[in-house]
Design a protein around this motif. Sequence first.
Motif, PDB file in Angstrom:
ATOM      1  N   ASP A  82       0.831  -1.260   0.016  1.00 44.84           N
ATOM      2  CA  ASP A  82       0.018  -0.094  -0.217  1.00 44.84           C
ATOM      3  C   ASP A  82       0.888   1.306   0.006  1.00 44.84           C
ATOM      4  O   ASP A  82       0.483   2.404  -0.753  1.00 44.84           O
ATOM      5  CB  ASP A  82      -0.861   0.003   1.200  1.00 44.84           C
ATOM      6  CG  ASP A  82      -1.970  -1.056   1.314  1.00 44.84           C
ATOM      7  OD1 ASP A  82      -2.340  -1.500   0.025  1.00 44.84           O
ATOM      8  OD2 ASP A  82      -2.535  -1.453   2.312  1.00 44.84           O
ATOM      9  N   SER A  83       2.001   1.190   0.729  1.00 43.69           N
ATOM     10  CA  SER A  83       2.903   2.230   0.744  1.00 43.69           C
ATOM     11  C   SER A  83       3.632   2.746  -0.488  1.00 43.69           C
ATOM     12  O   SER A  83       3.562   3.881  -0.987  1.00 43.69           O
ATOM     13  CB  SER A  83       4.009   2.271   1.897  1.00 43.69           C
ATOM     14  OG  SER A  83       3.287   2.087   3.042  1.00 43.69           O
ATOM     15  N   GLN A  86       0.807   4.241  -2.745  1.00 44.21           N
ATOM     16  CA  GLN A  86       0.647   5.531  -2.296  1.00 44.21           C
ATOM     17  C   GLN A  86       1.671   6.545  -2.689  1.00 44.21           C
ATOM     18  O   GLN A  86       1.488   7.648  -3.067  1.00 44.21           O
ATOM     19  CB  GLN A  86       0.228   5.436  -0.890  1.00 44.21           C
ATOM     20  CG  GLN A  86      -0.197   6.921  -0.428  1.00 44.21           C
ATOM     21  CD  GLN A  86      -0.508   6.799   1.274  1.00 44.21           C
ATOM     22  OE1 GLN A  86      -0.900   5.815   1.755  1.00 44.21           O
ATOM     23  NE2 GLN A  86      -0.138   8.172   1.807  1.00 44.21           N
ATOM     24  N   TRP A 124      -4.384   7.013  -1.172  1.00 37.65           N
ATOM     25  CA  TRP A 124      -4.538   6.631   0.133  1.00 37.65           C
ATOM     26  C   TRP A 124      -6.171   6.592   0.452  1.00 37.65           C
ATOM     27  O   TRP A 124      -6.602   5.547   1.001  1.00 37.65           O
ATOM     28  CB  TRP A 124      -3.935   7.447   1.166  1.00 37.65           C
ATOM     29  CG  TRP A 124      -4.233   7.248   2.561  1.00 37.65           C
ATOM     30  CD1 TRP A 124      -3.895   6.331   3.373  1.00 37.65           C
ATOM     31  CD2 TRP A 124      -5.548   8.206   3.157  1.00 37.65           C
ATOM     32  NE1 TRP A 124      -4.551   6.383   4.908  1.00 37.65           N
ATOM     33  CE2 TRP A 124      -5.280   7.375   4.596  1.00 37.65           C
ATOM     34  CE3 TRP A 124      -6.018   9.091   2.959  1.00 37.65           C
ATOM     35  CZ2 TRP A 124      -6.221   7.966   5.485  1.00 37.65           C
ATOM     36  CZ3 TRP A 124      -7.079   9.716   4.013  1.00 37.65           C
ATOM     37  CH2 TRP A 124      -7.008   9.023   5.250  1.00 37.65           C
ATOM     38  N   ARG A 128      -7.100   2.689   1.169  1.00 34.02           N
ATOM     39  CA  ARG A 128      -7.285   2.493   2.524  1.00 34.02           C
ATOM     40  C   ARG A 128      -8.481   2.737   3.249  1.00 34.02           C
ATOM     41  O   ARG A 128      -8.734   2.330   4.140  1.00 34.02           O
ATOM     42  CB  ARG A 128      -5.923   3.119   3.014  1.00 34.02           C
ATOM     43  CG  ARG A 128      -4.739   2.574   2.657  1.00 34.02           C
ATOM     44  CD  ARG A 128      -4.336   1.274   2.862  1.00 34.02           C
ATOM     45  NE  ARG A 128      -4.138   1.120   4.394  1.00 34.02           N
ATOM     46  CZ  ARG A 128      -3.149   0.861   5.177  1.00 34.02           C
ATOM     47  NH1 ARG A 128      -1.875   0.902   4.394  1.00 34.02           N
ATOM     48  NH2 ARG A 128      -3.036   0.973   6.260  1.00 34.02           N
ATOM     49  N   GLU A 166      -7.473   4.404   9.830  1.00 36.09           N
ATOM     50  CA  GLU A 166      -6.465   4.890   9.262  1.00 36.09           C
ATOM     51  C   GLU A 166      -5.859   6.076   9.884  1.00 36.09           C
ATOM     52  O   GLU A 166      -4.691   6.292   9.994  1.00 36.09           O
ATOM     53  CB  GLU A 166      -6.772   4.951   8.020  1.00 36.09           C
ATOM     54  CG  GLU A 166      -7.273   3.647   7.143  1.00 36.09           C
ATOM     55  CD  GLU A 166      -6.159   2.960   7.403  1.00 36.09           C
ATOM     56  OE1 GLU A 166      -4.827   3.030   6.899  1.00 36.09           O
ATOM     57  OE2 GLU A 166      -6.329   1.377   7.549  1.00 36.09           O
TER      58      GLU A 166
END
Length: 204
Positions: A82-83, A86, A124, A128, A166
């Motif tokens: 995910d990072s 993003q 994001w 997320r 989050e």
Amino acid sequence: MTTPPSGPYDGSTPPGQPNQYPPGQPNQLPPGQPGGGYQPSGHIQPGYNPYNQGPSGKGSYRYALPGQPVGYTTRVGASLIDSVLQGFPMGIGLIVTISISTGPHADAAGLPLTIGGICSTVIWFLNRVVQQGRTGQSLGKKMTGSRVISISTGERIGFGANLGRELLAYFFNYLCFINLLWPLWDEKQQTWHDKVVNDIVVST
């Protein structure tokens, strides 16, 4: 003196009649009557946890979890995916900013970085918050076979709770790095933000 006839519930069976229910069983009625028919004492409805415990015998769940709590490496792998997703627009914006910062368009060097930051925030939010709130899985969790569920219901936690989760994750990670390591020794392998929202990350 005549012997009183045997009743149907005294544990005896008339000659020539098969046993219709185990004698001495409390709250058991003969077949054919409402509620009749013998059910083994170990019969449990699917999905119900009679001991109110987690899969390891520890913890306190109101039902049998639909999956095992995932390990620490799985959580880290999902977070890294995910990072990277993003951070990609931010990285592109930074490269463009550096490349034009010494040229004739140096005055506009900060614009690509700003656009990259906005794009990263949008990714994001969609990944997320929206996607994970709707399905329980961000892209990283989907690729690593994990998802976020509510401990109380076993269902998705929803958009609002996931947004709070989050935001709390960023706050706790910034406040104290130990939040990222907490699942290593936690009984349910939760972070602080998992505990606040009352969710758990399990395998799919």
